[in-house]
Design a protein around this motif. Structure first.
Motif, PDB file in Angstrom:
ATOM      1  N   VAL A 293      -9.234  -3.755  -0.872  1.00 27.22           N
ATOM      2  CA  VAL A 293      -7.899  -4.290  -0.610  1.00 27.22           C
ATOM      3  C   VAL A 293      -7.982  -5.499   0.320  1.00 27.22           C
ATOM      4  O   VAL A 293      -7.221  -6.467   0.171  1.00 27.22           O
TER       5      VAL A 293
ATOM      6  N   LEU B 248      -7.591   4.234   1.224  1.00 25.67           N
ATOM      7  CA  LEU B 248      -7.715   3.477   2.471  1.00 25.67           C
ATOM      8  C   LEU B 248      -8.349   4.273   3.596  1.00 25.67           C
ATOM      9  O   LEU B 248      -8.548   3.733   4.684  1.00 25.67           O
TER      10      LEU B 248
ATOM     11  N   ALA C 240      -6.740   0.502   8.802  1.00 23.59           N
ATOM     12  CA  ALA C 240      -6.309  -0.193   7.585  1.00 23.59           C
ATOM     13  C   ALA C 240      -5.267  -1.255   7.901  1.00 23.59           C
ATOM     14  O   ALA C 240      -5.324  -2.375   7.372  1.00 23.59           O
TER      15      ALA C 240
ATOM     16  N   LEU D  13      -6.244  -5.118   7.066  1.00 29.87           N
ATOM     17  CA  LEU D  13      -5.500  -5.796   6.003  1.00 29.87           C
ATOM     18  C   LEU D  13      -4.624  -6.912   6.568  1.00 29.87           C
ATOM     19  O   LEU D  13      -4.474  -7.967   5.957  1.00 29.87           O
TER      20      LEU D  13
ATOM     21  N   ASN E 279       2.133  -2.910   4.696  1.00 31.77           N
ATOM     22  CA  ASN E 279       1.212  -1.831   5.045  1.00 31.77           C
ATOM     23  C   ASN E 279       2.021  -0.545   5.203  1.00 31.77           C
ATOM     24  O   ASN E 279       2.531  -0.237   6.284  1.00 31.77           O
TER      25      ASN E 279
ATOM     26  N   THR F  41       0.848  -1.183   0.000  1.00 34.18           N
ATOM     27  CA  THR F  41       0.000   0.000   0.000  1.00 34.18           C
ATOM     28  C   THR F  41       0.894   1.248   0.000  1.00 34.18           C
ATOM     29  O   THR F  41       2.020   1.211   0.490  1.00 34.18           O
TER      30      THR F  41
ATOM     31  N   VAL G  34      -0.980  -0.759  -4.505  1.00 31.15           N
ATOM     32  CA  VAL G  34      -2.167  -0.058  -4.019  1.00 31.15           C
ATOM     33  C   VAL G  34      -1.827   1.407  -3.765  1.00 31.15           C
ATOM     34  O   VAL G  34      -0.824   1.716  -3.110  1.00 31.15           O
ATOM     35  N   ALA G  35      -2.656   2.310  -4.288  1.00 29.69           N
ATOM     36  CA  ALA G  35      -2.509   3.743  -4.043  1.00 29.69           C
ATOM     37  C   ALA G  35      -3.778   4.441  -4.485  1.00 29.69           C
ATOM     38  O   ALA G  35      -4.643   3.844  -5.149  1.00 29.69           O
TER      39      ALA G  35
ATOM     40  N   ALA H 228       0.986   2.682   3.539  1.00 34.35           N
ATOM     41  CA  ALA H 228       0.250   3.925   3.303  1.00 34.35           C
ATOM     42  C   ALA H 228       0.176   4.769   4.575  1.00 34.35           C
ATOM     43  O   ALA H 228      -0.065   4.248   5.670  1.00 34.35           O
TER      44      ALA H 228
END
Length: 247
Positions: free
Chosen positions: A69, A60, A110, A114, A82, A7, A31-32, A84
């Motif tokens: 996600v 997120l 998040a 996740l 993780n 992420t 992921v973004a 982000a």
């Protein structure tokens, strides 16, 4: 070919993880929030390393983005990063509560959701790893950012301690100041920060993966930040808070 989901994968530490894992032969799930930038990053990685890349645009800070996600994590990943996160422009008392809640959603909820989505598959296979990106700030006292990163560290260690399978690892990565877009995005003026305090993102990732292979629960890149954290644990909490505020 193992699969890694990252992420916050388009910049900074997330992008450094993507480069290193692509070089190591991982299939990537990136992921973004920015779909265009995500696609450009994926294409560069495909061209340079010849690896399969999957893009998953998601915010997120929203339930919809988190659910997307989560679903991908449940489908199976071998490594979850993780990463982000963001910082607030203003001090805690001057930041709208909505912005603080958004930070907690990304930094804490998040990470929780996740991690718990990815772990059952890893435990069933008897192998896999989760790297939660915290911060050296989590060992000190400075607003919601440091508080959220302290939660990430405690959650990661607690989860690592609870997993009985030796092939499944959970680790928190706690870097100090890293040369990325992070501070620019928060409109922070970091010009007064001494050069020796800055770390290189690729070196941070290299040390993190080395610590993960060694089975460590906490990775603090560089001797200088290991020393800072060690000294901070012995100082009075009020003094640590005052020093953090000055920095």
């Amino acid at each position: 070919m193992p699969t890694a989901l990252i992420t916050g994968a388009t910049a900074g530490i997330g992008a450094a993880f993507a480069r290193r894992l692509a070089a190591d032969g991982f299939r990537l799930v990136l992921v973004a929030r920015d779909e265009q930038r995500l696609g450009e990053s994926a294409e560069r990685l495909r061209m340079r390393y010849g690896v399969e890349t999957e893009v998953l645009p998601a915010d997120l800070s929203t339930d919809e983005g988190l659910a997307r996600v989560e679903e991908r994590c449940r489908a199976g990943v071998d490594l979850l990063v993780n990463n982000a996160g963001f910082a607030q422009r203003h001090d805690f008392l001057d930041t709208p509560v909505e912005d603080e809640l958004r930070m907690l959603k990304v930094h804490c909820e998040a990470v929780l959701r996740l991690t718990l989505a990815a772990l059952p598959g890893m435990r069933k296979r008897g192998k896999g790893a989760v790297v939660n990106v915290g911060s050296v700030a989590g060992f000190f006292t400075r607003g919601t950012y440091s508080s959220s990163k302290a939660w990430v560290a405690n959650f990661s260690e607690s989860t690592a301690a609870a997993i009985p399978e030796p092939g499944v690892k959970v680790m928190v990565l706690c870097p100090g100041f890293v040369r990325t877009e992070f501070h620019q995005r928060a409109s922070m003026d970091m010009s007064g920060m001494p050069g020796f305090m800055w770390l290189n993102a690729d070196k941070v990732v290299a040390e993190a993966l080395r610590d993960l292979a060694l089975g460590k629960w906490v990775s603090i890149p560089s001797l200088r930040y290991k020393a800072i954290v060690a000294v901070g644990r012995f100082l009075p909490r009020r003094l640590v808070a005052e020093l953090s505020a000055r920095i």
